[in-house]
Design an enzyme around this catalytic site. Structure first.
Site, PDB file in Angstrom:
ATOM      1  N   HIS A 122      31.031  41.839  74.155  1.00  0.00           N
ATOM      2  CA  HIS A 122      32.211  41.062  74.533  1.00  0.00           C
ATOM      3  C   HIS A 122      33.379  42.047  74.633  1.00  0.00           C
ATOM      4  O   HIS A 122      33.408  43.032  73.894  1.00  0.00           O
ATOM      5  CB  HIS A 122      32.470  40.031  73.429  1.00  0.00           C
ATOM      6  CG  HIS A 122      33.527  39.015  73.751  1.00  0.00           C
ATOM      7  ND1 HIS A 122      34.860  39.264  73.591  1.00  0.00           N
ATOM      8  CD2 HIS A 122      33.435  37.729  74.199  1.00  0.00           C
ATOM      9  CE1 HIS A 122      35.549  38.193  73.921  1.00  0.00           C
ATOM     10  NE2 HIS A 122      34.712  37.248  74.304  1.00  0.00           N
ATOM     11  N   ASP A 199      29.313  42.708  65.293  1.00  0.00           N
ATOM     12  CA  ASP A 199      30.089  41.587  65.810  1.00  0.00           C
ATOM     13  C   ASP A 199      29.222  40.337  65.638  1.00  0.00           C
ATOM     14  O   ASP A 199      28.244  40.141  66.362  1.00  0.00           O
ATOM     15  CB  ASP A 199      30.427  41.836  67.282  1.00  0.00           C
ATOM     16  CG  ASP A 199      31.123  40.651  67.924  1.00  0.00           C
ATOM     17  OD1 ASP A 199      31.276  39.604  67.257  1.00  0.00           O
ATOM     18  OD2 ASP A 199      31.516  40.759  69.102  1.00  0.00           O
ATOM     19  N   GLN A 202      28.754  35.509  67.600  1.00  0.00           N
ATOM     20  CA  GLN A 202      27.743  34.604  68.153  1.00  0.00           C
ATOM     21  C   GLN A 202      26.505  34.510  67.272  1.00  0.00           C
ATOM     22  O   GLN A 202      25.495  33.930  67.677  1.00  0.00           O
ATOM     23  CB  GLN A 202      27.340  35.046  69.563  1.00  0.00           C
ATOM     24  CG  GLN A 202      28.460  35.015  70.585  1.00  0.00           C
ATOM     25  CD  GLN A 202      29.001  33.611  70.858  1.00  0.00           C
ATOM     26  OE1 GLN A 202      28.429  32.605  70.444  1.00  0.00           O
ATOM     27  NE2 GLN A 202      30.119  33.555  71.552  1.00  0.00           N
ATOM     28  N   LYS A 225      34.398  29.296  66.104  1.00  0.00           N
ATOM     29  CA  LYS A 225      33.092  29.168  66.755  1.00  0.00           C
ATOM     30  C   LYS A 225      32.050  28.568  65.811  1.00  0.00           C
ATOM     31  O   LYS A 225      30.892  28.403  66.173  1.00  0.00           O
ATOM     32  CB  LYS A 225      32.609  30.535  67.250  1.00  0.00           C
ATOM     33  CG  LYS A 225      33.446  31.089  68.404  1.00  0.00           C
ATOM     34  CD  LYS A 225      32.860  32.384  68.909  1.00  0.00           C
ATOM     35  CE  LYS A 225      33.821  33.189  69.744  1.00  0.00           C
ATOM     36  NZ  LYS A 225      33.961  32.717  71.128  1.00  0.00           N
ATOM     37  N   CYS A 362      34.162  37.091  79.498  1.00  0.00           N
ATOM     38  CA  CYS A 362      34.758  38.232  78.777  1.00  0.00           C
ATOM     39  C   CYS A 362      33.744  39.340  78.592  1.00  0.00           C
ATOM     40  O   CYS A 362      33.693  40.004  77.557  1.00  0.00           O
ATOM     41  CB  CYS A 362      35.320  37.823  77.423  1.00  0.00           C
ATOM     42  SG  CYS A 362      36.660  36.659  77.541  1.00  0.00           S
TER      43      CYS A 362
HETATM   44  C1  LIG Z   1      30.198  38.187  70.997  1.00  0.00           C
HETATM   45  C2  LIG Z   1      31.648  37.848  70.827  1.00  0.00           C
HETATM   46  N1  LIG Z   1      32.440  38.692  70.155  1.00  0.00           N
HETATM   47  C3  LIG Z   1      33.739  38.438  69.968  1.00  0.00           C
HETATM   48  C4  LIG Z   1      34.330  37.316  70.460  1.00  0.00           C
HETATM   49  C5  LIG Z   1      35.796  37.127  70.257  1.00  0.00           C
HETATM   50  O1  LIG Z   1      36.093  36.013  69.499  1.00  0.00           O
HETATM   51  P1  LIG Z   1      37.601  35.592  69.316  1.00  0.00           P
HETATM   52  O2  LIG Z   1      38.150  35.358  70.679  1.00  0.00           O
HETATM   53  O3  LIG Z   1      37.538  34.353  68.496  1.00  0.00           O
HETATM   54  O4  LIG Z   1      38.292  36.712  68.618  1.00  0.00           O
HETATM   55  C6  LIG Z   1      33.561  36.405  71.174  1.00  0.00           C
HETATM   56  C7  LIG Z   1      34.183  35.188  71.752  1.00  0.00           C
HETATM   57  O5  LIG Z   1      33.757  34.656  72.752  1.00  0.00           O
HETATM   58  C8  LIG Z   1      32.185  36.683  71.358  1.00  0.00           C
HETATM   59  O6  LIG Z   1      31.406  35.841  72.043  1.00  0.00           O
END
Ligand SMILES: Cc1ncc(COP(=O)(O)O)c(C=O)c1O
Lengths: 409, 148
Positions: A122, A199, A202, A225, A362
């Site tokens: 992401h 990270d 997900q 999430k 993203c």
């Molecule tokens: C794999 C992953 N990492 C990080 C994020 C970022 O999350 P946030 O926007 O809540 O900081 C997302 C959000 O879609 C994600 O899918």
């Protein structure tokens, strides 16, 4: 077993009709809906004991502080962290990752050092490292993808080398659904003495995650999430590493003593929590963690796996539909329909009361790798049923028919 | 089979035949060598891209070409816009731009003088799609600014 139909009733948002039909929400990977206990916990905080934390010498403040810290303990238990002091509350996963990029990477990396990533991160686990690498003269390296979107486990050692100081990888991809072999990656990183940031945006909402079993140094994820409020995220950090790090933001709460010419930092985790934190949000996240624990993360994973396999089967059987990513996957499917741009698809589905995500998710490098400008994504969580997948399939048929007719007309 | 009965009315308001026709068979699409002005725009939220090139002589747009990728709304809007721009004076283009923006704000009268483009008036009812329709026009707006 997950009884999704019963669970659905815990989420007030499903009480409304969407464009005249029961709402089919297939965008939980973007943000999840909130169960009643979370909404209740936030409401109770504001109605019954709203106060600042760690400051007030009154009953309300004590109760607020206790509930905020209880939420931290709940989160620590949820991811099997060794103690609550390893849990730093942030705004979201993005801020948690940036905290490490600023406080650790900028102070520890030297020119020529390397950071290893997957090519399916992401943007929030890619751009902070691009910035940090540029600031210190470090280099980004990327693991190799197999044609189906899996990470090539046999090539990990070619990317993690002498110069690797940090490995930052998602545990589950938000686009391809790829489950990244974090265990092998951690093992390779250990051999080279590199730190590992996972990270978990997900993964934590969807499967059991145990930071001690994973043996990672950092885990970042977002409350929103996983049924919690927006505005609350988590950074787990290995105690020694957190202790060695400089603060991220300066201000109140993060100091133990301040003179005009300097300050001493507060103990963990407060060193990293400058200013009034998101109190109601943390308490709400605590309630979300309770809710998920009661359902059982193993059950949730099994439920999503079933839905994902069912969706793969049904979508795969539709002519003109291309599904991306590996077979074994997180609870989501990303796809395209021939001749229909994903935005147009999402608009047609929305008219049917079906919410999906359309765009680049993203993760523009993933779209480039797939060779498409954008894609549609259906993502699943505890309240989704096979019927939701059926509604999606019916919606796709409607869209194909609609566009076919319009074009043919 | 009549679409009106088989699909929600709103969808038919959005996806008029003219729009789909321009999406499938875009007009004025392609490169334009030696343009007077060229603007590339990209919508970072959805990934839609438009590159607009104009050849202007004596205050008149002689040629308008676009390249890009995106949804039916963004691409058909670009196609219809480029088609209509040719032969227009810069002042007329400015007026078209103003009318189109008003149409996107829900003013149906504004669309009456816009020819085929009035087919996009339904987009106003889909707020999340308005930015798709406007992408090409933002490129036009920047082009006109550069020509000033
Ligand atoms: C794999 C992953 N990492 C990080 C994020 C970022 O999350 P946030 O926007 O809540 O900081 C997302 C959000 O879609 C994600 O899918």
């Amino acid at each position: 077993m997950i009884d999704a139909r019963a669970i659905r009733r815990d989420f007030p948002i499903f009480e409304q009709a969407m464009n005249g039909r029961p709402l089919v929400y297939l965008d939980s990977a973007a943000t999840a809906q909130k169960p009643r206990p979370v909404i209740e916990a936030v409401r109770r905080f504001y109605e019954e004991y709203n106060a600042n934390v760690h400051r007030a010498i009154h009953a309300l403040g004590e109760r607020a502080t206790e509930s905020y810290e209880e939420a931290r303990r709940k989160v620590a238990r949820f991811i099997h962290a060794p103690g609550p002091e390893t849990i730093v509350f942030t705004k979201n996963a993005t801020e948690a990752i940036n905290l490490v990029a600023y406080s650790w990477a900028r102070n520890n990396l030297r020119p020529g050092d390397e950071i290893a990533l997957t090519p399916i991160e992401h943007h929030s686990n890619l751009v902070p490292w691009q910035l940090a690498a540029r600031a210190v003269g470090a280099r980004l390296r990327f693991f190799e993808l197999a044609p189906d979107g899996e990470i090539r486990a046999d090539r990990i050692d070619e990317v993690i080398g002498e110069k690797t100081r940090l490995v930052a990888v998602t545990q589950a991809s938000n686009t391809l659904g790829t489950l990244v072999p974090v265990e092998s990656i951690v093992a390779a990183a250990r051999r080279r003495g590199a730190l590992v940031l996972v990270d978990g945006a997900q993964s934590v909402p969807h499967m059991p995650v145990d930071v001690q079993a994973l043996d990672c140094d950092f885990l970042a994820f977002s409350g929103h999430k996983m049924g919690g409020p927006t505005g609350i995220g988590v950074l787990y950090g290995r105690r020694e590493v957190l202790e060695s790090m400089e603060p991220f933001l300066g201000g109140g709460d993060m100091i133990s003593s301040v003179r005009l010419d300097g300050a001493e930092w507060n103990e963990l985790p407060y060193k990293f929590e400058a200013g009034t934190p998101p109190i109601a949000e943390a308490i709400g996240l605590g309630a979300a963690v309770d809710y998920l624990s009661a359902l059982g993360m193993d059950n949730i994973r099994a439920h999503e796996q079933r839905l994902a396999q069912y969706a793969l089967e049904r979508l795969g059987a539709l002519p003109g539909v291309t599904v991306y990513g590996p077979r074994e996957r997180a609870g989501l499917v990303t796809f395209n329909v021939d001749g229909i741009h994903p935005h147009d698809l999402a608009t047609v589905l929305d008219q049917e009361g079906i919410a999906i995500r359309a765009g680049h998710h993203c993760a523009q490098p993933v779209m480039d790798w797939l060779g498409v400008p954008a894609a549609a994504r259906a993502s699943f969580w505890v309240y989704n049923t096979e019927e939701d997948v059926d509604r999606l399939v019916a919606g796709l048929k409607t869209a194909k028919e609609f566009f076919g007719h319009v074009v043919g007309a | 089979m009549s679409l009106e009965h088989s699909h929600p009315v709103k969808l038919n308001e959005l996806y008029r035949d003219v729009i789909m026709d321009h999406y499938r068979r875009p007009r004025n699409k392609g490169d334009l060598p030696d343009p007077t002005v060229a603007v590339d725009l990209h919508n970072p939220v959805c990934g839609d891209e438009i590159s607009l090139k104009l050849l202007v002589e004596g205050g008149t747009i002689r040629k308008a070409r676009f390249e890009g990728r995106g949804c039916s709304i963004s691409q058909s809007s670009a196609s219809m816009m480029a088609q209509q721009l040719e032969g227009k004076s810069l002042a007329e283009a400015e007026t078209m731009l103003g009318r189109f923006k008003e149409m996107m704000r829900g003013d149906e009268q504004a669309g009456e003088a816009l020819g085929d483009l009035v087919a996009l008036s339904g987009v106003a009812k889909f707020p999340v799609r308005v930015k798709c329709a406007l992408l090409a026009w933002e490129a036009l707006e920047r082009s006109l600014e550069q020509l000033r």
